[in-house]
Motif scaffolding. Sequence first.
Motif: not given
Length: 627
Positions: A305-313, A340-344, A350-358
């Motif tokens: 979902l984070y990646r979809q926002f970055m794709d749009l951006f 909770y746990n909504g950040l990257i 430590a980096k989460k999958p959200a970071y890697d997706s961005l």
Amino acid sequence: MRKMNFWKAAVLGSALLCGTDAFAADSTLSELAAARGRFVGSILNSEWFNNSLGSDATIYESTHKANFNIVVAENEMKFDATEPSRGSFSFTKGDKLMAYAAANGMQVRGHALAWHSQVPSWVSTLAQQVESAGGSARDTLLSVLKTHIDSVVGHYKGKIREWDVVNEAINDNGTHGWRSEGSVWYQYIGRDFIDSAFVWAHKADPDAKLYYNDYALEWGMGTGTKAQFAYDSIAVRLKNAGIYITGIGTQTHIQNTHTSTPSNLRTLASKLKSIGMTMQITELDIGFALGTAISDADYAAQGHLYRQFMDLFLEAENMEAFVIWGFSDKYSWLKDQSKYNGLIFDSSFAKKPAYDSLVASLKAHDASTVTAAGSVDPVEWESGSTFGKATYVIVDYTTAGAESVGSWNGDVAAGLPSFVSTALDGVTGYMDVPLAGCDQSEESCGYQHAIYTLPDDAVSKNVLAKCENLLITMRGKTETNYVNVGVNSPWFSLQYGRAAEVGSWSEATVDLQAVRDSAAAPTQLTFNSNGSGVYVTKIAAAGCPDDLSPIQKVSKRSNLGMSFANKNLYVNGTDRAKVELFDMQGRPVLKALNVNGSVSLQGVANGLYVVRVSTGSVSLMKRIVIQ
């Protein structure tokens, strides 16, 4: 303003340092974003501004610096922070942000000038007083808002890239009209406070980009939606009225299940592009419902979902900034939103999958396919601080005779502080300072303070009012203690939760702004905590005028003393003492002035109390049991 091709300079610099493959596998978010002419950013949390990150300070800053090229203050540029009383402006923390941005090659978003929340109480009180007197509250608040915008935007003119001029002016009911309840601005001025705010902000800094910012815009457009109302009644209306507005910021605080939101924002971005306006993602987080278990698959879906926002951006031609409302789950407002746990980054940074997706999205969009934000001014900031650069050592217990510098007392049940001369973790000489060791909000514990009376030299020079910060080198005794530090005359807290780590000595910074604001001349420092106690080896003041001597002086101990027997409190060392008695909740029970010798407590009910005896700049505190 002097323009330069910031992006070319940044990318060329990285290529020269890193070789031709300047943005390889280990490139950070900021490097990848800069190569595409875009901004990826995060707030700096209030804990950073308040120096309360403790042992996380280093990793917090290094993570932030490595990954973001635009920054926002979480709370420190809002109305209550910048104008706490009418016409009295405080830019200390905002200036700290500017200096940080300049030192680390970041741009700055200003947030927020006109908002219904975090407005100091004096604004509504003033409006009520004017209205009660038969005057025009509308005209008064228009003047207040104009002065605020002129002063704040003017202070940062040419330095802040973009401002959230108006924040959350649309209500949350089904019609999504103007926020008419709970907004002092709408209540007394009406809708045109929005128009006026944009006009004044543009006049104060014609080069700054100006945004309307709101949440729940990601739920789609159409009749009755918040996004449609923002588009029609703010973006289009202001444009047609000839009022300068750059675009709309979508906060985008969502939950992991809100999978339709990226496509909805594509529609809004497209509509704004059609009228020549920009859309920014300004406060993104994607949280999980509090109390739900999170699997690896859930974190992967969050990342998608984070990646979809970055794709749009990256694919929208009229977007420039992608800002996340925090970066580590350890420092996040989401717990207050039942998420909770909504950040990257996780709570251990430590980096989460959200970071890697961005990162994956940025790498998948070649720079040649992304519309760059254009020429940018690097932030240049020279501190306008009125503080000097000297450090004044109040007491350093590693030096000979320091145990006689100032004095310690208090009402802590575990006893008074005592000097220790043996070595501990490389430090020889420190005070053992007992603290409550229990929950002070409970009646059985009550609030307990260790009190340090400043040496005469520090008092006569009014060091606490002339210097920027206190620096207290301390260590937790048996566990990490979070210590509240305050002053007397009058009694108030300076800052809460200064960390004293167990197992190592660390320097806690305490902002002295509250002393300066109060025009007080404190003679004592107060320490309280639910923890069992701390060791203190040094107390100093930083940011002091150069003419303040940093030399430690030995002062004579006060002869003030007290004792209690047979329901009588005996005072010695003075013939003009003030005696105050408090219950364990801090409520005053008795007060006697000009006490010479003793004061009777015969009429006081049996129980546990705190007595404070003071004369001049010296006071003592003690617990007593009346029975």
